[in-house]
Design a protein around this motif. Structure first.
Motif, PDB file in Angstrom:
ATOM      1  N   SER A   1     -86.335  -2.904  91.996  1.00 58.15           N
ATOM      2  CA  SER A   1     -85.117  -3.406  92.247  1.00 58.15           C
ATOM      3  C   SER A   1     -84.411  -2.264  92.794  1.00 58.15           C
ATOM      4  O   SER A   1     -84.897  -1.073  92.553  1.00 58.15           O
ATOM      5  CB  SER A   1     -84.496  -3.871  90.823  1.00 58.15           C
ATOM      6  OG  SER A   1     -84.552  -2.557  89.960  1.00 58.15           O
TER       7      SER A   1
ATOM      8  N   ARG B   1     -81.831  -0.830  91.363  1.00 53.60           N
ATOM      9  CA  ARG B   1     -81.877   0.221  89.930  1.00 53.60           C
ATOM     10  C   ARG B   1     -82.908   1.008  89.951  1.00 53.60           C
ATOM     11  O   ARG B   1     -82.905   2.247  89.784  1.00 53.60           O
ATOM     12  CB  ARG B   1     -81.447  -0.538  88.757  1.00 53.60           C
ATOM     13  CG  ARG B   1     -81.320   0.402  87.545  1.00 53.60           C
ATOM     14  CD  ARG B   1     -81.224  -0.397  86.255  1.00 53.60           C
ATOM     15  NE  ARG B   1     -79.861  -0.974  86.206  1.00 53.60           N
ATOM     16  CZ  ARG B   1     -79.404  -2.300  86.358  1.00 53.60           C
ATOM     17  NH1 ARG B   1     -80.498  -3.195  86.362  1.00 53.60           N
ATOM     18  NH2 ARG B   1     -78.297  -2.640  86.362  1.00 53.60           N
ATOM     19  N   ASP B   2     -84.102   0.439  90.173  1.00 57.07           N
ATOM     20  CA  ASP B   2     -85.510   1.249  90.066  1.00 57.07           C
ATOM     21  C   ASP B   2     -85.366   2.293  91.189  1.00 57.07           C
ATOM     22  O   ASP B   2     -85.705   3.390  91.046  1.00 57.07           O
ATOM     23  CB  ASP B   2     -86.632   0.449  90.124  1.00 57.07           C
ATOM     24  CG  ASP B   2     -86.724  -0.471  88.908  1.00 57.07           C
ATOM     25  OD1 ASP B   2     -86.264  -0.204  87.835  1.00 57.07           O
ATOM     26  OD2 ASP B   2     -87.545  -1.545  89.174  1.00 57.07           O
TER      27      ASP B   2
ATOM     28  N   GLU C   1     -83.005   5.184  90.284  1.00 59.03           N
ATOM     29  CA  GLU C   1     -83.667   6.119  89.580  1.00 59.03           C
ATOM     30  C   GLU C   1     -84.875   6.902  90.045  1.00 59.03           C
ATOM     31  O   GLU C   1     -84.950   8.027  89.790  1.00 59.03           O
ATOM     32  CB  GLU C   1     -84.387   5.233  88.345  1.00 59.03           C
ATOM     33  CG  GLU C   1     -84.833   5.999  87.349  1.00 59.03           C
ATOM     34  CD  GLU C   1     -85.501   5.306  86.032  1.00 59.03           C
ATOM     35  OE1 GLU C   1     -86.163   5.836  85.249  1.00 59.03           O
ATOM     36  OE2 GLU C   1     -85.281   4.056  86.148  1.00 59.03           O
TER      37      GLU C   1
ATOM     38  N   GLU D   1     -76.330  -2.696  94.088  1.00 57.03           N
ATOM     39  CA  GLU D   1     -76.227  -3.774  93.056  1.00 57.03           C
ATOM     40  C   GLU D   1     -77.570  -3.322  92.376  1.00 57.03           C
ATOM     41  O   GLU D   1     -78.794  -3.875  92.970  1.00 57.03           O
ATOM     42  CB  GLU D   1     -76.100  -5.265  93.910  1.00 57.03           C
ATOM     43  CG  GLU D   1     -74.950  -5.339  94.396  1.00 57.03           C
ATOM     44  CD  GLU D   1     -74.965  -6.817  95.203  1.00 57.03           C
ATOM     45  OE1 GLU D   1     -76.021  -7.518  94.935  1.00 57.03           O
ATOM     46  OE2 GLU D   1     -74.053  -7.102  96.075  1.00 57.03           O
ATOM     47  N   GLY D   2     -77.323  -2.998  90.944  1.00 58.56           N
ATOM     48  CA  GLY D   2     -78.768  -2.553  90.386  1.00 58.56           C
ATOM     49  C   GLY D   2     -79.576  -3.536  90.116  1.00 58.56           C
ATOM     50  O   GLY D   2     -80.825  -3.443  89.949  1.00 58.56           O
ATOM     51  N   ASP D   3     -79.139  -5.099  89.832  1.00 57.57           N
ATOM     52  CA  ASP D   3     -80.068  -6.135  89.505  1.00 57.57           C
ATOM     53  C   ASP D   3     -80.647  -6.648  90.890  1.00 57.57           C
ATOM     54  O   ASP D   3     -81.582  -7.480  90.505  1.00 57.57           O
ATOM     55  CB  ASP D   3     -79.366  -7.133  88.710  1.00 57.57           C
ATOM     56  CG  ASP D   3     -78.827  -6.523  87.200  1.00 57.57           C
ATOM     57  OD1 ASP D   3     -79.323  -5.664  86.958  1.00 57.57           O
ATOM     58  OD2 ASP D   3     -77.610  -7.197  87.027  1.00 57.57           O
TER      59      ASP D   3
END
Length: 355
Positions: free
Chosen positions: A237, A239-240, A243, A349-351
């Motif tokens: 995603s 978000r991944d 990170e 958009e993290g999701d």
């Protein structure tokens, strides 16, 4: 006129035939970032176009295209087309670059260093759906002296054009003296001592492991799978991806530019994270799309820092040029490069799940 490029004549040719934007001015060209690329393992790409690739059977090609390629070559070609001052350094055989028999602009800025062996040939199969299958030959190994001549040529071109960026692009050859990939760290340290920003766009398994902070580039451009290998975590995603990019930055890289294919481009740097994406593009051939995106990004990203406007424009061009590239039959962009409409730039958009 046919010109045989050697280590000396190649750099001379690049000097006397510096690129100029058609219809532009010298001041405008000078204001754009200047870039030197080094492609340690260029290739002659033979692209076969088929209705459908059928494994284990005779496949009939509808058409064939042949051209000089490699990550750094592709980036330099796109930047030259856009009007940036650029020089493309690459190893060539005794016959020189002119023997390839095509001049699409890259010959005008090529600096060839003779290494005594012909350029490798890669085969690319493209079916009517846009599915691309690459069969890449292994890079030929280099003696330490040959690698040193390539590095010195790149350093010389950086000094000659006053480069803002140095880009090391593509697969890395094996150093005959060590049996492993050539060591990039001394070259990167020299470039940094010259005040040049360093970009690395090479296979992760060849270039990433075992580096120290002193050898880290300023910019890397992985895709999602390569970013996962770099960071050691799954990237499924946005978000991944943010990170993972943060973990890469913790190792000394200033900016991580992630090519996400149909999901756009993610930039993670000192100013935070930005995500840029555009409308769906009709895919003809995906080869070289990441190179085009990197060229678009570098075309407005100088070494003296960027304001928010430049940052947005760099991402807008990256998405536009990448989308334009997948719509071409080869890695060569058309002469008309323009930003695509409908590109959105904002916080990730993290999701959002990656395709």
């Amino acid at each position: 006129m046919s010109v045989k490029l050697s280590a000396e004549r190649g750099c001379e040719l690049a000097q006397v035939r510096a690129p100029v934007r058609a219809g532009g001015t010298a001041h405008r060209a000078a204001a754009s970032p200047r870039v030197v690329t080094l492609t340690p393992a260029p290739s002659i790409d033979k692209v076969y176009f088929l209705d459908r690739v059928q494994a284990g059977q005779v496949n009939r090609a509808k058409g064939v295209a042949t051209y000089l390629a490699g990550n750094g070559v592709n980036v330099a070609r796109a930047l030259h087309l856009a009007g940036n001052a650029v020089s493309a350094v690459l190893p060539v055989g005794p016959e020189g670059i002119a023997a390839i028999g095509c001049d699409d602009g890259i010959m005008q800025v090529a600096c060839g260093v003779e290494v005594g062996r012909p350029i490798r040939t890669n085969v690319i199969l493209v079916d009517e759906s846009g599915l691309t299958t690459n069969i890449n030959a292994l890079p030929a190994p280099l003696d330490p002296g040959q690698w040193d001549r390539l590095c010195q040529a790149a350093i010389g071109e950086v000094r000659r054009i006053g480069a803002d960026w140095f880009v090391l692009g593509g697969a890395l050859p094996i150093d005959r003296s060590t049996g492993v990939a050539v060591d990039l760290r001394p070259l990167f340290r020299t470039m940094r001592s010259l005040g040049v920003s360093v970009c690395l766009d090479a296979p992760v398994d060849e270039a990433w492991s075992g580096w120290t902070d002193a050898g880290q580039p300023d910019l890397v451009k992985p895709n999602a799978a390569e970013l996962a290998l770099m960071a050691g975590i799954p990237v499924l995603s946005l978000r991944d991806a943010v990170e993972a990019a943060a973990l890469v930055r913790a190792r000394g890289v200033e900016t991580v530019l992630v090519s996400l294919g149909p999901d756009g481009i993610l930039e993670v740097g000192g100013q935070g994270a930005l995500w840029a994406c555009g409308p769906h593009a009709q895919v003809v051939n995906t080869t070289g799309a990441g190179d085009a995106a990197l060229a678009g990004y570098l075309s407005v990203s100088g070494r003296d820092g960027r304001g928010q406007g430049q940052r947005y424009e760099a991402l807008r061009r990256a998405v536009s040029w990448g989308a334009l590239a997948v719509q071409q039959e080869t890695t060569m962009l058309p002469h008309a490069i323009a930003n695509a409409p409908g590109i959105l730039i904002g916080l990730p958009e993290g999701d959002h799940r990656l395709s």
